[in-house]
Design a protein around this motif. Structure first.
Motif, PDB file in Angstrom:
ATOM      1  N   ILE A 131     -15.882 -34.279   4.240  1.00  0.00           N
ATOM      2  CA  ILE A 131     -15.445 -33.766   5.542  1.00  0.00           C
ATOM      3  C   ILE A 131     -14.369 -32.712   5.339  1.00  0.00           C
ATOM      4  N   ARG A 132     -14.569 -31.566   5.976  1.00  0.00           N
ATOM      5  CA  ARG A 132     -13.618 -30.455   5.871  1.00  0.00           C
ATOM      6  C   ARG A 132     -13.251 -29.904   7.251  1.00  0.00           C
ATOM      7  N   GLN A 133     -13.419 -30.700   8.272  1.00  0.00           N
ATOM      8  CA  GLN A 133     -13.090 -30.315   9.640  1.00  0.00           C
ATOM      9  C   GLN A 133     -11.819 -31.035  10.067  1.00  0.00           C
ATOM     10  N   PRO A 134     -11.097 -30.484  11.044  1.00  0.00           N
ATOM     11  CA  PRO A 134      -9.925 -31.203  11.563  1.00  0.00           C
ATOM     12  C   PRO A 134     -10.326 -32.615  11.996  1.00  0.00           C
ATOM     13  N   THR A 135      -9.592 -33.591  11.515  1.00  0.00           N
ATOM     14  CA  THR A 135      -9.964 -34.981  11.736  1.00  0.00           C
ATOM     15  C   THR A 135      -8.737 -35.801  12.108  1.00  0.00           C
ATOM     16  N   LEU A 136      -8.858 -36.556  13.186  1.00  0.00           N
ATOM     17  CA  LEU A 136      -7.839 -37.513  13.591  1.00  0.00           C
ATOM     18  C   LEU A 136      -8.389 -38.903  13.318  1.00  0.00           C
ATOM     19  N   ILE A 137      -7.676 -39.668  12.526  1.00  0.00           N
ATOM     20  CA  ILE A 137      -8.087 -41.027  12.190  1.00  0.00           C
ATOM     21  C   ILE A 137      -7.142 -41.968  12.914  1.00  0.00           C
ATOM     22  N   ILE A 138      -7.715 -42.875  13.703  1.00  0.00           N
ATOM     23  CA  ILE A 138      -6.912 -43.847  14.446  1.00  0.00           C
ATOM     24  C   ILE A 138      -7.341 -45.238  14.028  1.00  0.00           C
ATOM     25  N   GLY A 139      -6.360 -46.045  13.658  1.00  0.00           N
ATOM     26  CA  GLY A 139      -6.631 -47.423  13.276  1.00  0.00           C
ATOM     27  C   GLY A 139      -5.635 -48.351  13.928  1.00  0.00           C
ATOM     28  N   GLY A 140      -5.904 -49.628  13.807  1.00  0.00           N
ATOM     29  CA  GLY A 140      -5.018 -50.627  14.382  1.00  0.00           C
ATOM     30  C   GLY A 140      -4.557 -51.614  13.324  1.00  0.00           C
ATOM     31  N   ARG A 141      -3.299 -51.961  13.384  1.00  0.00           N
ATOM     32  CA  ARG A 141      -2.718 -52.873  12.398  1.00  0.00           C
ATOM     33  C   ARG A 141      -3.413 -54.228  12.417  1.00  0.00           C
ATOM     34  N   LYS A 142      -3.909 -54.655  13.593  1.00  0.00           N
ATOM     35  CA  LYS A 142      -4.572 -55.969  13.668  1.00  0.00           C
ATOM     36  C   LYS A 142      -6.080 -55.842  13.934  1.00  0.00           C
ATOM     37  N   SER A 143      -6.646 -54.699  13.562  1.00  0.00           N
ATOM     38  CA  SER A 143      -8.085 -54.488  13.720  1.00  0.00           C
ATOM     39  C   SER A 143      -8.873 -55.340  12.738  1.00  0.00           C
ATOM     40  N   MET A 144     -10.123 -55.615  13.086  1.00  0.00           N
ATOM     41  CA  MET A 144     -11.010 -56.320  12.149  1.00  0.00           C
ATOM     42  C   MET A 144     -11.347 -55.417  10.957  1.00  0.00           C
ATOM     43  N   ILE A 145     -11.162 -54.107  11.120  1.00  0.00           N
ATOM     44  CA  ILE A 145     -11.320 -53.149  10.025  1.00  0.00           C
ATOM     45  C   ILE A 145      -9.924 -52.945   9.426  1.00  0.00           C
ATOM     46  N   PRO A 146      -9.726 -53.271   8.166  1.00  0.00           N
ATOM     47  CA  PRO A 146      -8.376 -53.174   7.587  1.00  0.00           C
ATOM     48  C   PRO A 146      -7.774 -51.778   7.740  1.00  0.00           C
TER      49      PRO A 146
ATOM     50  N   GLN B  62      -5.726 -50.349   6.004  1.00  0.00           N
ATOM     51  CA  GLN B  62      -5.619 -49.658   4.724  1.00  0.00           C
ATOM     52  C   GLN B  62      -6.819 -48.748   4.472  1.00  0.00           C
ATOM     53  N   SER B  63      -7.966 -49.098   5.033  1.00  0.00           N
ATOM     54  CA  SER B  63      -9.144 -48.234   4.875  1.00  0.00           C
ATOM     55  C   SER B  63      -8.943 -46.911   5.608  1.00  0.00           C
ATOM     56  N   GLN B  64      -8.193 -46.945   6.699  1.00  0.00           N
ATOM     57  CA  GLN B  64      -7.907 -45.718   7.440  1.00  0.00           C
ATOM     58  C   GLN B  64      -6.951 -44.824   6.646  1.00  0.00           C
ATOM     59  N   VAL B  65      -6.052 -45.457   5.901  1.00  0.00           N
ATOM     60  CA  VAL B  65      -5.154 -44.692   5.020  1.00  0.00           C
ATOM     61  C   VAL B  65      -5.980 -43.988   3.943  1.00  0.00           C
ATOM     62  N   TRP B  66      -6.934 -44.700   3.359  1.00  0.00           N
ATOM     63  CA  TRP B  66      -7.805 -44.088   2.347  1.00  0.00           C
ATOM     64  C   TRP B  66      -8.573 -42.904   2.932  1.00  0.00           C
ATOM     65  N   ILE B  67      -9.112 -43.069   4.126  1.00  0.00           N
ATOM     66  CA  ILE B  67      -9.839 -41.975   4.774  1.00  0.00           C
ATOM     67  C   ILE B  67      -8.916 -40.781   4.966  1.00  0.00           C
ATOM     68  N   ASN B  68      -7.702 -41.031   5.446  1.00  0.00           N
ATOM     69  CA  ASN B  68      -6.727 -39.965   5.637  1.00  0.00           C
ATOM     70  C   ASN B  68      -6.421 -39.238   4.328  1.00  0.00           C
ATOM     71  N   GLN B  69      -6.304 -39.968   3.254  1.00  0.00           N
ATOM     72  CA  GLN B  69      -6.031 -39.357   1.951  1.00  0.00           C
ATOM     73  C   GLN B  69      -7.248 -38.610   1.402  1.00  0.00           C
ATOM     74  N   SER B  70      -8.431 -38.934   1.885  1.00  0.00           N
ATOM     75  CA  SER B  70      -9.669 -38.336   1.375  1.00  0.00           C
ATOM     76  C   SER B  70     -10.117 -37.098   2.139  1.00  0.00           C
TER      77      SER B  70
ATOM     78  N   GLU C  36      -5.178 -36.173  10.077  1.00  0.00           N
ATOM     79  CA  GLU C  36      -4.015 -36.839  10.655  1.00  0.00           C
ATOM     80  C   GLU C  36      -4.349 -38.313  10.857  1.00  0.00           C
ATOM     81  N   LEU C  37      -3.358 -39.154  10.679  1.00  0.00           N
ATOM     82  CA  LEU C  37      -3.541 -40.600  10.783  1.00  0.00           C
ATOM     83  C   LEU C  37      -2.568 -41.183  11.787  1.00  0.00           C
TER      84      LEU C  37
END
Length: 92
Positions: free
Chosen positions: A25-40, A42-50, A55-56
């Motif tokens: 992905i090379r387009q502007p991307t906003l990643i939104i996650g939740g601290r108590k989501s069923m999706i960890p 930390q996976s959103q942090v990895w996506i942000n770093q990738s 923006e996260l």
């Protein structure tokens, strides 16, 4: 959406490893996650770093940081999305 299609879509989404696509992905991307989501979150942090220049935003538990932040805290969610869109619109 018919239930059979929704079930197939959900099954495929949950059983597909998207990591090789996310790093492309090379387009502007906003990643939104939740601290108590069923999706960890930390996976959103990895996506942000990738994704370069992405923006996260992690919603904390007290902010409605589950899996559906647009329902759990629509004011903050909408503010953050509008902030992201306004920034990229001003650059174009």
């Amino acid at each position: 959406m018919p239930r059979a299609f929704a079930a197939t879509l959900l099954y495929n989404h949950l059983h597909t490893d998207w990591r090789d696509q996310i790093v492309r992905i090379r387009q502007p991307t906003l990643i939104i996650g939740g601290r108590k989501s069923m999706i960890p979150w930390q996976s959103q942090v990895w996506i942000n770093q990738s994704i370069p220049d992405s923006e996260l935003e992690i919603f904390e538990a007290a902010e409605g940081g589950g899996h559906l932040m647009f329902i759990e805290n629509p004011d903050k969610f909408n503010r953050r999305v509008l902030q992201f869109l306004s920034h990229w619109r001003s650059l174009s």
